[in-house]
Design an enzyme around this catalytic site. Structure first.
Site, PDB file in Angstrom:
ATOM      1  N   SER A 201      46.062  49.142  41.099  1.00 18.18           N
ATOM      2  CA  SER A 201      45.507  50.284  41.828  1.00 18.18           C
ATOM      3  C   SER A 201      45.747  50.199  43.322  1.00 18.18           C
ATOM      4  CB  SER A 201      44.003  50.404  41.552  1.00 18.18           C
ATOM      5  OG  SER A 201      43.310  49.265  42.028  1.00 18.18           O
TER       6      SER A 201
ATOM      7  N   SER B 261      49.530  33.697  40.911  1.00 16.67           N
ATOM      8  CA  SER B 261      48.620  32.667  41.395  1.00 16.67           C
ATOM      9  C   SER B 261      48.392  32.913  42.883  1.00 16.67           C
ATOM     10  CB  SER B 261      49.212  31.281  41.127  1.00 16.67           C
ATOM     11  OG  SER B 261      48.372  30.269  41.622  1.00 16.67           O
TER      12      SER B 261
ATOM     13  N   TYR C 220      37.333  30.057  44.028  1.00 12.97           N
ATOM     14  CA  TYR C 220      38.612  30.769  44.009  1.00 12.97           C
ATOM     15  C   TYR C 220      39.764  29.791  43.804  1.00 12.97           C
ATOM     16  CZ  TYR C 220      42.749  33.192  45.741  1.00 12.97           C
ATOM     17  OH  TYR C 220      44.011  33.723  45.858  1.00 12.97           O
TER      18      TYR C 220
ATOM     19  N   LYS D 210      42.762  29.258  40.690  1.00 17.41           N
ATOM     20  CA  LYS D 210      44.206  29.291  40.921  1.00 17.41           C
ATOM     21  C   LYS D 210      44.858  27.944  40.588  1.00 17.41           C
ATOM     22  CE  LYS D 210      44.415  33.561  42.169  1.00 17.41           C
ATOM     23  NZ  LYS D 210      45.051  34.565  41.268  1.00 17.41           N
TER      24      LYS D 210
END
Length: 278
Positions: free
Chosen positions: A17, A137, A151, A155
């Protein structure tokens, strides 16, 4: 540079989006591919149909959305050639302050949503004896920064998960590629900052929070990140090159920070971080 593959692939890209995902979807459609663009905010994808792209409302953390999206594509086209797992967000705040429920949701979006979609497309790719999984990633999958523990955890996990998947699927001619963006001019920073303030602005870690927010605010406009259309071109390479690299690194600060940690070690890297966020 790898030679471009034949055109006409059926591609599903999530997180389309805005930002990198949106740019990549448009470029892929211009290249003659059949593109399905998935995102939670369907209203922000309405104009993508003007580019020949089919918007799909989906939240990758919801299994029923993933199943519906894959079923829709298979029913319409009979195959999925490329899955680009781009949806994700950055949860920033201290380990002490972030509720574990929110940390689990970070994993649901950044890892388990990817895993579920991949599980859904793999049987179709095995049946056609070809396919490609592109996992987005971050440079954060190889380095670490203050206040980003959850976070970075997602990853780092995605990196190892992708490497294992690459070996597992190689006998079926299914390729797995990882993209490691650096700092990109997207909504990521705004979302990160708002959550950082929500969780940790008035805690014992306030000094670190203020330092990080101040650093972000003081960045010159030209240094705040690479334009998303630059990464869109990298997505196209990762999705369509005949012989793709295992990893594509692109974006502001990605190569220097990853180089610094790899070759100078954690001691030098952390000394730099402490100086920056003092």
């Amino acid at each position: 540079m790898a030679e471009a593959a034949n055109l006409g692939k059926v591609i599903l890209i999530t997180g389309a989006s805005s930002g990198m995902g949106r740019e990549a979807a448009i470029l892929l459609a211009r290249g003659g591919h059949t593109v399905y663009a998935g995102a939670r905010r369907a209203e922000r994808m309405e104009d993508l149909s003007e580019h020949g792209i089919t918007p799909v409302q989906m939240d990758v953390s919801k299994g029923e959305d993933n199943e519906r999206a894959v079923r829709e594509i298979i029913n319409a086209k009979g195959r999925i050639d490329v899955l680009i797992n781009n949806a994700g967000f950055g949860l920033y705040g201290t380990v002490e302050d972030i509720p574990l429920e929110d940390a689990r949701y970070q994993f649901e979006v950044n890892l388990f949503g990817i895993a579920h979609l991949t599980q859904l497309v793999l049987p179709h790719m095995r049946a056609q004896r070809s396919g490609r999984i592109v996992n987005v990633s971050s440079m954060g999958g190889r380095i670490y920064t203050p206040l980003g523990a959850w976070y970075h955890a997602t990853k780092h996990a995605l990196e190892g998960w992708s490497d294992c998947l690459r070996v597992e699927t190689a006998p079926f001619n299914i390729q797995v590629v990882v993209i490691q963006p650096g700092a990109i001019r997207t909504e990521f920073g705004d979302v990160m900052g708002s959550r950082l303030r929500k969780y940790s602005e008035d805690t014992a870690y306030k000094a670190q929070v203020d330092s990080l927010l101040r650093l972000m605010d003081n960045l010159e406009p030209g240094t705040r990140g690479t334009a998303p259309e630059v990464l869109g071109k990298v997505f196209v390479k990762a999705a369509t090159a005949r012989k793709p690299r295992r990893r594509y690194v692109s974006g502001s600060m990605a190569r220097p920070l990853m180089f610094l940690r790899k070759w100078f070690g954690d001691g030098v890297y952390e000394f730099m971080l402490l100086r920056m966020f003092r």
